[in-house]
Design an enzyme around this catalytic site. Structure first.
Site, short mmCIF file in Angstrom:
data_model
loop_
_atom_site.label_atom_id
_atom_site.label_comp_id
_atom_site.label_asym_id
_atom_site.label_seq_id
_atom_site.Cartn_x
_atom_site.Cartn_y
_atom_site.Cartn_z
N THR A 157 0.81 -1.21 0.00
CA THR A 157 0.00 0.00 0.00
C THR A 157 0.85 1.26 0.00
OG1 THR A 157 -1.86 -1.09 1.10
CG2 THR A 157 -1.72 1.30 1.32
N ASP A 201 -0.43 -6.53 4.78
CA ASP A 201 -1.17 -7.79 4.90
C ASP A 201 -0.32 -8.89 5.51
OD1 ASP A 201 -3.46 -6.72 3.86
OD2 ASP A 201 -3.30 -7.66 1.89
#
Length: 341
Positions: free
Chosen positions: A18, A97
């Site tokens: 991200t 994640d």
């Protein structure tokens, strides 16, 4: 290549995630596209840190697509680069994640003088309140600090510093997503400096052997009403298994014969699915209790959560470790150097 400047030098390695994502021109959804150099350009405050920064754009993947082979290759490359004395610290940026897993994997595979810090972002760079630049600035600060030497792999997020063996992603979207349920943070970054308050009780010893052997390790979570039929089928297909048990390491009594049989063939580790605390050894004695599982040949993970336990078992098996080596390694790694599983 050796460093020339008397100032500390930090290598920033980009893996994607991200923190490196931009919106697609077709649907506006985020995808990793930014290089390590791009990330640095968004943090002008780095010029005030008195740190020289080098970059390495290693890959550009979402965190969910990183593999053990990626992390092994990265660890080997960083180890080789560190031997050249080109930098004093390393920052790895990646997707959140899997950050709690890759940071622990790096602690098993990377052994060098330079501190290694892992960070990322919960909000992409183009969103309001993007946290990537602040996290990168804090991570560089920690990686360049002499206080970080000898602490093993660290995770820096939201100005907090965590032990890779204890860090846990506890929220899916919050910028304060990372915690350490058992210990809390080791310190924080305040006014541009690392304020260290604690040190890890146990640092895993990096594995010396190459990960040349194939090994598939499963992870199975205990849940109410599961009769174990799916578990039995899965156990036949793996070289090792981690069971995320209830509470302190309990499973349904119907699972015990299945796990006992499997433990005669492969290492079977039981951890707690709670995300905090430790497995026990003898507090409970019913069928499916931790005492029962240990008597059946299973191995307790101690304070290691199921995800980290799976990675430790995978690395051990891929390095050729036998059953006794696995058991001996989990004893201290699962809790502290005084622990026995």
């Amino acid at each position: 290549m050796t460093k020339q400047s008397p100032r500390p030098t930090v290598l920033v390695v980009g893996l994607g995630g991200t923190i490196a994502m931009t919106p697609s021109a077709t649907d506006g959804a985020a995808r990793p596209t930014l290089s390590a150099e791009d990330l640095l350009a968004a943090v002008p405050q780095l010029a005030d840190t008195d740190v020289d920064i080098k970059t390495l754009s290693f890959t550009a993947k979402p965190g969910a697509s990183l593999t053990l082979d990626d992390i092994e290759e990265l660890a080997s490359r960083l180890w080789a680069m560190d031997s050249e004395g080109a930098f004093d610290g390393i920052v790895v940026t990646q997707g959140t994640d899997t950050l709690e897993e890759t940071s622990y994997l790096l602690s098993l595979l990377y052994e060098a003088k330079a501190p290694l810090v892992v960070t990322g972002a919960m909000r992409a760079p183009y969103l309001a309140g993007a946290d990537g630049p602040a996290n990168l600035l804090a991570a560089v600060t920690v990686a360049a600090s002499p206080q970080a030497c000898g602490l093993g792999v660290l995770v820096v997020f939201n100005d907090q510093v965590f032990d890779a063996a204890r860090v846990h992603k506890s929220h899916s979207t919050s910028t304060n997503a990372f915690t350490a349920p058992d210990t809390g943070p080791l310190g924080s970054v305040v006014e541009g400096r690392l304020r260290l308050l604690a040190t890890p009780a146990h640092k895993p010893l990096p594995m010396a052997a190459a990960l040349t052997r194939p090994a598939r390790v499963g992870l199975y979570v205990a849940s109410l009403g599961d009769d174990g039929a799916l578990l039995a089928s899965l156990l036949d297909q793996v070289d090792g298994m981690v069971i995320a048990g209830f509470g302190v390491g309990h499973v349904p009594e119907t699972w015990v014969p299945i796990l006992q049989k499997a433990a005669q063939r492969i290492p079977v580790v039981f951890a707690s699915r709670t995300g905090g605390g430790t497995t026990l050894t003898h507090a409970y004695g019913f069928d499916g209790s931790e005492k029962d599982l240990l008597s059946c040949g299973l191995i307790g993970a101690g304070h290691l959560d199921p995800y980290k336990a799976r990675h430790l078992l995978t690395v051990l098996l891929r390095s050729g470790a036998g059953r006794e080596k696995v058991r001996a390694t989990f004893a201290p790694a699962g809790s502290t150097s005084e622990g026995r599983g």
